[in-house]
Design a protein around this motif. Sequence first.
Motif, short mmCIF file in Angstrom:
data_model
loop_
_atom_site.label_atom_id
_atom_site.label_comp_id
_atom_site.label_asym_id
_atom_site.label_seq_id
_atom_site.Cartn_x
_atom_site.Cartn_y
_atom_site.Cartn_z
N ARG A 109 -23.26 2.73 23.40
CA ARG A 109 -23.54 1.63 22.47
C ARG A 109 -22.47 1.53 21.39
N ARG A 148 -26.53 4.19 12.90
CA ARG A 148 -25.13 3.84 13.06
C ARG A 148 -24.29 4.27 11.87
N THR A 191 -26.51 6.35 23.58
CA THR A 191 -26.00 6.27 22.21
C THR A 191 -24.48 6.19 22.19
N GLN A 197 -34.76 6.93 20.83
CA GLN A 197 -34.18 6.17 19.73
C GLN A 197 -32.80 6.71 19.40
N PRO A 198 -31.79 5.86 19.29
CA PRO A 198 -30.45 6.33 18.94
C PRO A 198 -30.39 6.70 17.47
N GLY A 253 -26.52 13.29 19.12
CA GLY A 253 -27.94 13.30 18.83
C GLY A 253 -28.33 14.30 17.76
N ASP A 303 -27.64 11.74 25.57
CA ASP A 303 -27.00 10.97 24.49
C ASP A 303 -26.07 9.90 25.02
#
Length: 265
Positions: free
Chosen positions: A195, A59, A192, A55-56, A260, A189
């Motif tokens: 994204r 945001r 992440t 799971q990232p 992370g 990571d």
Amino acid sequence: MVSTQFKIVTALGMAAMFGIVSFVLGFNVASACATALAGGVSALVVMRAFDGETQPPSRSVRADIFRFGSGSRPAWLSELEQQNGRGGKLLYGLSRILSSGSLCQRTASGAFLAQSVIGLVAIVVFWLGQAMGFDMRLFAIPSLGSLFADGIPMSAEAAAQMRFEHLFLPLVSLYAVTFSLFLIALLGDLATILRDWREQWKYLTMPLFCFAFWALLAHRKSSGYSALQVALGGGHLWAYAAVFVFFPLFFLVLSASLPGNRAIR
């Protein structure tokens, strides 16, 4: 959804590639196997991240490791200021680094910390042993010596040559392990970062620090040798302390700064 068979084949392929490249570069069988294992694990970490199993972070968490004085003040900094004495602050900061973030990130940070401690102890013992007249020919990794033939000008002094062969080469070989763990944590990571690459593209430059450090040690500039290379070849204490005590701490900070690790934001 990536199939299990594809993950296994890709991981084995990465492991084989890493192992063959390290063996061609002159590493011994044990080092090549360790590098192959790191390559296979890194492939699994990346595929797991893109497969949605990792799971990232939120945001709302900004990755501003190169930006200072902006945003709200992290709660852990206030807790750090409440610790008594410099020793208490240091232990609290290390505990935050080693107890937060992903497993790969904590492992990489712990490895850099262990490398710094090992370097400090080894340097002190080696220097004291030489001063007391003991034979300090304890370890030797001749396969690594050729990698630094152009980068480090060797002194004619026997003491400096012994420090290079039996202290520098064993200690510098630890970077093969710690750098691999650091890159695995970065790859963990990667999903992440990609994204939200407009905000977190800075993390993609982190491997350049590893390459620059290696180039600083192993490659000679057209204008001559750097002061660090000359000092290492001459067996100077400050150069060994910089490479094997302070540089691992620098990479420890980089590892703890990966996106992370939300606990230190």
